[in-house]
Write a protein that holds these residues in place. Structure first.
Motif, PDB file in Angstrom:
ATOM      1  N   MET A  53       0.724  -0.998  -0.023  1.00 30.52           N
ATOM      2  CA  MET A  53      -0.202  -0.014  -0.258  1.00 30.52           C
ATOM      3  C   MET A  53       1.197   1.053  -0.273  1.00 30.52           C
ATOM      4  SD  MET A  53      -3.299   0.763   2.150  1.00 30.52           S
ATOM      5  CE  MET A  53      -3.487  -0.727   2.760  1.00 30.52           C
ATOM      6  N   LYS A  54       0.126   2.043  -0.703  1.00 29.95           N
ATOM      7  CA  LYS A  54       0.960   3.498  -1.492  1.00 29.95           C
ATOM      8  C   LYS A  54       0.244   4.544   0.116  1.00 29.95           C
ATOM      9  CE  LYS A  54       4.289   6.258  -3.850  1.00 29.95           C
ATOM     10  NZ  LYS A  54       4.040   6.228  -5.843  1.00 29.95           N
ATOM     11  N   ILE A  55       1.119   5.032   1.111  1.00 35.62           N
ATOM     12  CA  ILE A  55       1.224   5.818   2.104  1.00 35.62           C
ATOM     13  C   ILE A  55       1.666   7.492   2.118  1.00 35.62           C
ATOM     14  CG2 ILE A  55       0.464   5.818   4.804  1.00 35.62           C
ATOM     15  CD1 ILE A  55      -0.959   3.587   4.213  1.00 35.62           C
ATOM     16  N   GLY A  56       0.551   8.132   2.525  1.00 35.59           N
ATOM     17  CA  GLY A  56       0.999   9.648   2.627  1.00 35.59           C
ATOM     18  C   GLY A  56       0.830  10.130   3.800  1.00 35.59           C
ATOM     19  N   LEU A  57       2.259  10.759   4.017  1.00 32.39           N
ATOM     20  CA  LEU A  57       3.060  11.019   5.525  1.00 32.39           C
ATOM     21  C   LEU A  57       1.837  12.965   4.915  1.00 32.39           C
ATOM     22  CD1 LEU A  57       5.485   9.044   5.998  1.00 32.39           C
ATOM     23  CD2 LEU A  57       3.090   8.906   6.918  1.00 32.39           C
ATOM     24  N   TYR A  58       1.176  13.537   6.296  1.00 32.55           N
ATOM     25  CA  TYR A  58       0.963  14.421   6.379  1.00 32.55           C
ATOM     26  C   TYR A  58       1.415  14.827   7.369  1.00 32.55           C
ATOM     27  CZ  TYR A  58      -1.254  18.531   5.855  1.00 32.55           C
ATOM     28  OH  TYR A  58      -2.066  20.132   5.817  1.00 32.55           O
ATOM     29  N   GLN A 108      -3.357   5.285   0.486  1.00 26.83           N
ATOM     30  CA  GLN A 108      -4.103   6.527   1.915  1.00 26.83           C
ATOM     31  C   GLN A 108      -3.417   7.437   2.642  1.00 26.83           C
ATOM     32  OE1 GLN A 108      -4.196   3.637   5.099  1.00 26.83           O
ATOM     33  NE2 GLN A 108      -5.722   2.138   4.862  1.00 26.83           N
ATOM     34  N   VAL A 109      -3.869   8.536   2.984  1.00 28.27           N
ATOM     35  CA  VAL A 109      -2.970   9.813   4.173  1.00 28.27           C
ATOM     36  C   VAL A 109      -3.543   9.429   5.192  1.00 28.27           C
ATOM     37  CG1 VAL A 109      -2.655  11.610   4.028  1.00 28.27           C
ATOM     38  CG2 VAL A 109      -3.174  11.102   2.165  1.00 28.27           C
ATOM     39  N   TRP A 110      -1.699   9.036   6.162  1.00 27.35           N
ATOM     40  CA  TRP A 110      -1.934   9.048   7.017  1.00 27.35           C
ATOM     41  C   TRP A 110      -1.602  10.316   7.990  1.00 27.35           C
ATOM     42  CZ3 TRP A 110       1.688   4.668   8.472  1.00 27.35           C
ATOM     43  CH2 TRP A 110       0.877   3.199   8.138  1.00 27.35           C
ATOM     44  N   MET A 111      -2.458  10.618   9.614  1.00 27.81           N
ATOM     45  CA  MET A 111      -2.137  12.451   9.386  1.00 27.81           C
ATOM     46  C   MET A 111      -0.617  12.135  10.846  1.00 27.81           C
ATOM     47  SD  MET A 111      -4.531  13.756   7.861  1.00 27.81           S
ATOM     48  CE  MET A 111      -4.472  15.734   8.522  1.00 27.81           C
ATOM     49  N   VAL A 112       0.135  12.291  10.718  1.00 25.24           N
ATOM     50  CA  VAL A 112       0.870  12.018  11.291  1.00 25.24           C
ATOM     51  C   VAL A 112       1.149  12.768  12.653  1.00 25.24           C
ATOM     52  CG1 VAL A 112       3.682  11.103  12.249  1.00 25.24           C
ATOM     53  CG2 VAL A 112       2.237  11.177  10.036  1.00 25.24           C
ATOM     54  N   VAL A 113       0.387  13.009  14.116  1.00 20.59           N
ATOM     55  CA  VAL A 113       0.487  13.620  14.954  1.00 20.59           C
ATOM     56  C   VAL A 113       1.889  14.234  15.990  1.00 20.59           C
ATOM     57  CG1 VAL A 113      -0.558  15.098  16.942  1.00 20.59           C
ATOM     58  CG2 VAL A 113      -1.541  13.358  15.473  1.00 20.59           C
ATOM     59  N   THR A 114       2.718  15.733  15.694  1.00 21.38           N
ATOM     60  CA  THR A 114       3.794  15.652  16.094  1.00 21.38           C
ATOM     61  C   THR A 114       4.185  16.459  17.364  1.00 21.38           C
ATOM     62  OG1 THR A 114       4.507  15.727  13.661  1.00 21.38           O
ATOM     63  CG2 THR A 114       6.115  17.404  15.074  1.00 21.38           C
ATOM     64  N   SER A 125      -2.062   8.976  13.178  1.00 22.03           N
ATOM     65  CA  SER A 125      -0.830   8.656  13.540  1.00 22.03           C
ATOM     66  C   SER A 125      -0.660   8.836  14.818  1.00 22.03           C
ATOM     67  CB  SER A 125      -0.217   8.268  12.583  1.00 22.03           C
ATOM     68  OG  SER A 125       1.004   7.655  12.718  1.00 22.03           O
ATOM     69  N   ASP A 126      -0.075   8.043  15.184  1.00 20.00           N
ATOM     70  CA  ASP A 126       1.003   8.544  17.050  1.00 20.00           C
ATOM     71  C   ASP A 126       2.525   8.218  16.360  1.00 20.00           C
ATOM     72  OD1 ASP A 126       0.475   6.043  17.852  1.00 20.00           O
ATOM     73  OD2 ASP A 126      -0.390   6.426  19.522  1.00 20.00           O
ATOM     74  N   ILE A 127       2.518   7.406  15.914  1.00 19.84           N
ATOM     75  CA  ILE A 127       3.826   7.430  15.927  1.00 19.84           C
ATOM     76  C   ILE A 127       5.310   8.034  16.271  1.00 19.84           C
ATOM     77  CG2 ILE A 127       4.948   7.395  13.210  1.00 19.84           C
ATOM     78  CD1 ILE A 127       5.099   4.447  14.192  1.00 19.84           C
ATOM     79  N   LEU A 145       8.850   3.656  10.280  1.00 24.76           N
ATOM     80  CA  LEU A 145       7.747   3.207   9.553  1.00 24.76           C
ATOM     81  C   LEU A 145       8.284   1.967   9.130  1.00 24.76           C
ATOM     82  CD1 LEU A 145       6.054   6.243   9.182  1.00 24.76           C
ATOM     83  CD2 LEU A 145       5.623   4.775  10.100  1.00 24.76           C
ATOM     84  N   GLU A 146       8.793   2.256   8.152  1.00 27.83           N
ATOM     85  CA  GLU A 146       9.757   1.393   7.000  1.00 27.83           C
ATOM     86  C   GLU A 146      10.002  -0.132   8.173  1.00 27.83           C
ATOM     87  OE1 GLU A 146      12.587   3.603   5.237  1.00 27.83           O
ATOM     88  OE2 GLU A 146      11.387   3.526   2.998  1.00 27.83           O
ATOM     89  N   GLU A 147      10.584  -0.019   8.772  1.00 29.48           N
ATOM     90  CA  GLU A 147      10.907  -1.456   9.927  1.00 29.48           C
ATOM     91  C   GLU A 147       9.450  -1.770   9.977  1.00 29.48           C
ATOM     92  OE1 GLU A 147      13.615   0.108  12.596  1.00 29.48           O
ATOM     93  OE2 GLU A 147      15.145   0.010  11.399  1.00 29.48           O
ATOM     94  N   LYS A 148       8.570  -0.852  10.411  1.00 27.82           N
ATOM     95  CA  LYS A 148       7.964  -1.571  11.156  1.00 27.82           C
ATOM     96  C   LYS A 148       7.010  -1.503  10.049  1.00 27.82           C
ATOM     97  CE  LYS A 148       3.926   0.037  14.994  1.00 27.82           C
ATOM     98  NZ  LYS A 148       3.755   0.473  15.493  1.00 27.82           N
ATOM     99  N   TYR A 149       6.524  -1.698   8.617  1.00 27.42           N
ATOM    100  CA  TYR A 149       5.627  -2.021   8.236  1.00 27.42           C
ATOM    101  C   TYR A 149       6.364  -1.840   6.693  1.00 27.42           C
ATOM    102  CZ  TYR A 149       2.476   0.734  11.473  1.00 27.42           C
ATOM    103  OH  TYR A 149       1.265   0.960  12.451  1.00 27.42           O
ATOM    104  N   PRO A 150       6.441  -3.125   6.353  1.00 29.50           N
ATOM    105  CA  PRO A 150       7.946  -3.509   5.453  1.00 29.50           C
ATOM    106  C   PRO A 150       6.918  -3.556   3.793  1.00 29.50           C
ATOM    107  CG  PRO A 150       7.681  -4.559   7.025  1.00 29.50           C
ATOM    108  CD  PRO A 150       7.266  -4.059   7.639  1.00 29.50           C
TER     109      PRO A 150
END
Length: 193
Positions: free
Chosen positions: A1-6, A32-38, A72-74, A91-96
């Motif tokens: 899956m191709k994920i866009g990180l916002y 998908q778009v993941w809203m990454v809360v910083t 996302s709270d990554i 993220l690459e390690e967690k979701y290969p």
């Protein structure tokens, strides 16, 4: 899956964020778009931020009706301050099985060369850029880079700072926020001081 990180502090999340995230999810090749809360942007003063939990909760509230947009709270689990290059490796390690791309405004693209290890980001990740009103938009040095994709998205000039200042000054900004986010802010008396 191709994920866009916002990425964003989303302090608070507003309709402008949702317009852009939804446009990227519906009008690009992102699945998908993941809203990454910083938790803490190295370029912002931490003292002006609501607690991480409240900002993440507002993103959950705002995105609950959007099947292609996920909170996302990554970065909450990573060392502070957060740097995008480190988050991408994690993220690459967690979701290969996923590939990760960045979503950013033209204003951020202009300063990308100042980011930690930006060359590594550009080498390994696509970047989807949405337009911002700016007289310098034509001066983007990286706009012709093969990993940069300029997206013809709506130009939304709403800022979280504008919203916070208007709440503090007793102005009605309800149209700028999802209804459930406004109710949460109002109930908790956020941004009034």
């Amino acid at each position: 899956m191709k994920i866009g990180l916002y990425f964003g502090t989303f302090n608070p999340i507003h309709v402008g964020h949702l317009i852009i995230a939804n446009h990227m999810a519906e009008h690009s090749d992102l699945d998908q778009v993941w809203m990454v809360v910083t938790p803490h942007n190295p370029h912002k003063k931490k003292s002006s931020l609501l607690d991480d939990f409240h900002r993440l909760h507002m993103v959950h509230l705002a995105t609950e009706g959007f099947s292609k947009i996920k909170p996302s709270d990554i970065e909450f689990k990573l060392p502070q301050p957060n740097y995008t290059v480190n988050t991408l490796v994690h993220l690459e390690e967690k979701y290969p099985a996923h590939t990760f791309s960045l979503i950013m405004g033209e204003d951020n693209l202009k300063s990308l060369h100042k980011w930690k290890n930006y060359e590594v980001i550009l080498q390994n990740h696509d970047i989807y850029v949405y337009p911002r009103i700016s007289s310098e938009a034509e001066n983007l040095e990286l706009k012709n880079h093969p990993k940069i994709h300029l997206i013809d998205a709506p130009i939304v000039e709403i800022s979280s700072t504008f919203i916070r200042n208007n709440i503090k000054n007793g102005k009605n900004i309800q149209p700028l926020l999802p209804a459930n986010v406004w109710e949460y802010i109002d109930h908790n008396i956020f941004y009034k001081k």
